[in-house]
Design a protein around this motif. Structure first.
Motif, PDB file in Angstrom:
ATOM      1  N   GLY A 105      35.929  43.624  50.391  1.00 54.89           N
ATOM      2  CA  GLY A 105      34.472  43.133  49.837  1.00 54.89           C
ATOM      3  C   GLY A 105      34.227  44.090  48.469  1.00 54.89           C
ATOM      4  O   GLY A 105      33.930  43.379  47.584  1.00 54.89           O
ATOM      5  N   ALA A 106      34.774  45.175  48.342  1.00 55.58           N
ATOM      6  CA  ALA A 106      34.278  46.017  47.534  1.00 55.58           C
ATOM      7  C   ALA A 106      35.266  45.613  46.257  1.00 55.58           C
ATOM      8  O   ALA A 106      35.029  45.445  45.118  1.00 55.58           O
ATOM      9  CB  ALA A 106      34.386  47.563  47.845  1.00 55.58           C
ATOM     10  N   VAL A 107      36.571  45.329  46.625  1.00 57.02           N
ATOM     11  CA  VAL A 107      37.662  44.857  45.833  1.00 57.02           C
ATOM     12  C   VAL A 107      37.257  43.672  45.075  1.00 57.02           C
ATOM     13  O   VAL A 107      37.392  43.567  43.838  1.00 57.02           O
ATOM     14  CB  VAL A 107      39.123  44.919  46.491  1.00 57.02           C
ATOM     15  CG1 VAL A 107      39.990  44.242  45.570  1.00 57.02           C
ATOM     16  CG2 VAL A 107      39.517  46.347  46.895  1.00 57.02           C
ATOM     17  N   PHE A 108      36.941  42.549  45.994  1.00 56.99           N
ATOM     18  CA  PHE A 108      36.749  41.350  45.365  1.00 56.99           C
ATOM     19  C   PHE A 108      35.305  41.444  44.263  1.00 56.99           C
ATOM     20  O   PHE A 108      35.496  41.004  43.389  1.00 56.99           O
ATOM     21  CB  PHE A 108      36.342  40.286  46.573  1.00 56.99           C
ATOM     22  CG  PHE A 108      37.550  39.548  47.220  1.00 56.99           C
ATOM     23  CD1 PHE A 108      38.792  39.768  46.646  1.00 56.99           C
ATOM     24  CD2 PHE A 108      37.263  39.005  48.397  1.00 56.99           C
ATOM     25  CE1 PHE A 108      40.015  39.232  47.412  1.00 56.99           C
ATOM     26  CE2 PHE A 108      38.395  38.542  49.289  1.00 56.99           C
ATOM     27  CZ  PHE A 108      39.690  38.653  48.666  1.00 56.99           C
ATOM     28  N   ALA A 109      34.475  41.840  44.827  1.00 55.57           N
ATOM     29  CA  ALA A 109      33.148  42.046  43.920  1.00 55.57           C
ATOM     30  C   ALA A 109      33.551  42.829  42.913  1.00 55.57           C
ATOM     31  O   ALA A 109      33.220  42.498  41.732  1.00 55.57           O
ATOM     32  CB  ALA A 109      32.318  42.900  44.694  1.00 55.57           C
ATOM     33  N   GLY A 110      34.151  43.911  42.928  1.00 57.10           N
ATOM     34  CA  GLY A 110      34.564  44.664  41.565  1.00 57.10           C
ATOM     35  C   GLY A 110      35.225  43.788  40.597  1.00 57.10           C
ATOM     36  O   GLY A 110      35.068  43.838  39.338  1.00 57.10           O
ATOM     37  N   GLY A 111      36.484  43.231  41.140  1.00 56.24           N
ATOM     38  CA  GLY A 111      37.236  42.393  40.454  1.00 56.24           C
ATOM     39  C   GLY A 111      36.400  41.162  39.755  1.00 56.24           C
ATOM     40  O   GLY A 111      36.629  40.784  38.453  1.00 56.24           O
ATOM     41  N   ILE A 112      35.435  40.513  40.573  1.00 56.96           N
ATOM     42  CA  ILE A 112      34.832  39.559  40.170  1.00 56.96           C
ATOM     43  C   ILE A 112      33.674  40.002  38.803  1.00 56.96           C
ATOM     44  O   ILE A 112      33.484  39.473  37.839  1.00 56.96           O
ATOM     45  CB  ILE A 112      33.678  38.687  41.243  1.00 56.96           C
ATOM     46  CG1 ILE A 112      34.678  38.031  41.997  1.00 56.96           C
ATOM     47  CG2 ILE A 112      32.523  38.048  40.614  1.00 56.96           C
ATOM     48  CD1 ILE A 112      34.207  37.661  43.094  1.00 56.96           C
ATOM     49  N   LEU A 113      33.107  41.311  38.907  1.00 54.27           N
ATOM     50  CA  LEU A 113      32.343  41.694  38.003  1.00 54.27           C
ATOM     51  C   LEU A 113      33.215  42.213  36.573  1.00 54.27           C
ATOM     52  O   LEU A 113      32.382  41.930  35.582  1.00 54.27           O
ATOM     53  CB  LEU A 113      31.525  42.894  38.486  1.00 54.27           C
ATOM     54  CG  LEU A 113      30.545  42.817  39.468  1.00 54.27           C
ATOM     55  CD1 LEU A 113      30.094  44.007  40.059  1.00 54.27           C
ATOM     56  CD2 LEU A 113      29.467  42.149  38.769  1.00 54.27           C
ATOM     57  N   ILE A 114      34.374  42.809  36.985  1.00 51.68           N
ATOM     58  CA  ILE A 114      35.060  43.083  35.518  1.00 51.68           C
ATOM     59  C   ILE A 114      35.443  42.128  34.961  1.00 51.68           C
ATOM     60  O   ILE A 114      35.445  41.935  33.645  1.00 51.68           O
ATOM     61  CB  ILE A 114      36.547  43.664  36.179  1.00 51.68           C
ATOM     62  CG1 ILE A 114      35.978  45.217  36.643  1.00 51.68           C
ATOM     63  CG2 ILE A 114      37.541  43.979  35.127  1.00 51.68           C
ATOM     64  CD1 ILE A 114      36.934  45.901  37.445  1.00 51.68           C
ATOM     65  N   VAL A 115      36.148  40.817  35.757  1.00 53.18           N
ATOM     66  CA  VAL A 115      36.343  39.649  35.006  1.00 53.18           C
ATOM     67  C   VAL A 115      35.199  38.943  34.311  1.00 53.18           C
ATOM     68  O   VAL A 115      35.322  38.453  33.101  1.00 53.18           O
ATOM     69  CB  VAL A 115      37.187  38.592  35.857  1.00 53.18           C
ATOM     70  CG1 VAL A 115      37.130  37.091  35.432  1.00 53.18           C
ATOM     71  CG2 VAL A 115      38.370  39.058  36.200  1.00 53.18           C
ATOM     72  N   ALA A 116      34.310  38.824  34.924  1.00 53.41           N
ATOM     73  CA  ALA A 116      32.847  38.456  34.213  1.00 53.41           C
ATOM     74  C   ALA A 116      32.418  39.086  32.963  1.00 53.41           C
ATOM     75  O   ALA A 116      31.840  38.543  31.960  1.00 53.41           O
ATOM     76  CB  ALA A 116      31.764  38.082  35.201  1.00 53.41           C
ATOM     77  N   HIS A 117      32.646  40.397  33.167  1.00 52.10           N
ATOM     78  CA  HIS A 117      32.265  41.044  31.906  1.00 52.10           C
ATOM     79  C   HIS A 117      33.075  41.228  30.628  1.00 52.10           C
ATOM     80  O   HIS A 117      32.681  41.309  29.508  1.00 52.10           O
ATOM     81  CB  HIS A 117      32.184  42.679  32.505  1.00 52.10           C
ATOM     82  CG  HIS A 117      31.212  43.744  31.349  1.00 52.10           C
ATOM     83  ND1 HIS A 117      30.233  43.787  30.952  1.00 52.10           N
ATOM     84  CD2 HIS A 117      32.354  44.748  30.766  1.00 52.10           C
ATOM     85  CE1 HIS A 117      29.927  44.503  30.019  1.00 52.10           C
ATOM     86  NE2 HIS A 117      31.416  45.096  29.578  1.00 52.10           N
ATOM     87  N   LEU A 118      34.360  41.028  31.120  1.00 47.06           N
ATOM     88  CA  LEU A 118      35.400  40.923  29.963  1.00 47.06           C
ATOM     89  C   LEU A 118      35.496  39.442  29.340  1.00 47.06           C
ATOM     90  O   LEU A 118      35.813  39.314  28.210  1.00 47.06           O
ATOM     91  CB  LEU A 118      36.692  41.345  30.774  1.00 47.06           C
ATOM     92  CG  LEU A 118      36.976  42.544  31.072  1.00 47.06           C
ATOM     93  CD1 LEU A 118      38.361  42.692  31.687  1.00 47.06           C
ATOM     94  CD2 LEU A 118      36.955  43.709  29.796  1.00 47.06           C
ATOM     95  N   SER A 119      34.748  38.487  29.973  1.00 51.46           N
ATOM     96  CA  SER A 119      35.018  37.089  29.143  1.00 51.46           C
ATOM     97  C   SER A 119      33.628  36.931  28.444  1.00 51.46           C
ATOM     98  O   SER A 119      32.675  37.542  28.466  1.00 51.46           O
ATOM     99  CB  SER A 119      35.236  36.272  30.192  1.00 51.46           C
ATOM    100  OG  SER A 119      34.263  36.146  31.153  1.00 51.46           O
TER     101      SER A 119
END
Length: 112
Positions: free
Chosen positions: A98-112
């Motif tokens: 959950g931490a990995v998925f949530a972190g990845g989703i937040l990073i991708v959303a922030h970078l785009s």
């Protein structure tokens, strides 16, 4: 939840709500039928790319499938294990992934 969202954190909220909704609607297609139109409309309004929402919902759906290890039943039968013996591992993986998925989703959303 959507009212307090921004373009950067809407996929994260889609992920979390998909995980919660998966407990009540275990079908991915049924879950998307309930959740998809709401989040796609919110994404359009906020300017969030639709593909981020489309990927966040199934990630949340699959994430909470660790709570219900029905996919592991044949393996447990072969190994002679009971659900009680492996549930602690599933909880650990639920929190970790959950931490990995949530972190990845937040990073991708922030970078785009």
């Amino acid at each position: 939840m959507i009212a307090s969202s921004t373009a950067d954190n809407l996929p994260f909220y889609a992920f979390l709500s998909a995980g919660l909704l998966n407990i009540f609607i275990p079908s991915g297609g049924g879950q998307w039928a309930v959740q998809g139109p709401v989040f796609i409309e919110a994404a359009t309004t906020l300017g969030t790319p639709h593909e981020q929402i489309v990927m966040a919902v199934p990630c949340g759906d699959q994430w909470t499938n660790l709570i219900q290890p029905f996919w592991a039943l044949p393996l447990m039968a072969i190994a002679g294990l009971k659900v009680r013996q492996i549930l602690g591992f599933f909880v650990f993986f639920l929190l970790s992934l959950g931490a990995v998925f949530a972190g990845g989703i937040l990073i991708v959303a922030h970078l785009s």
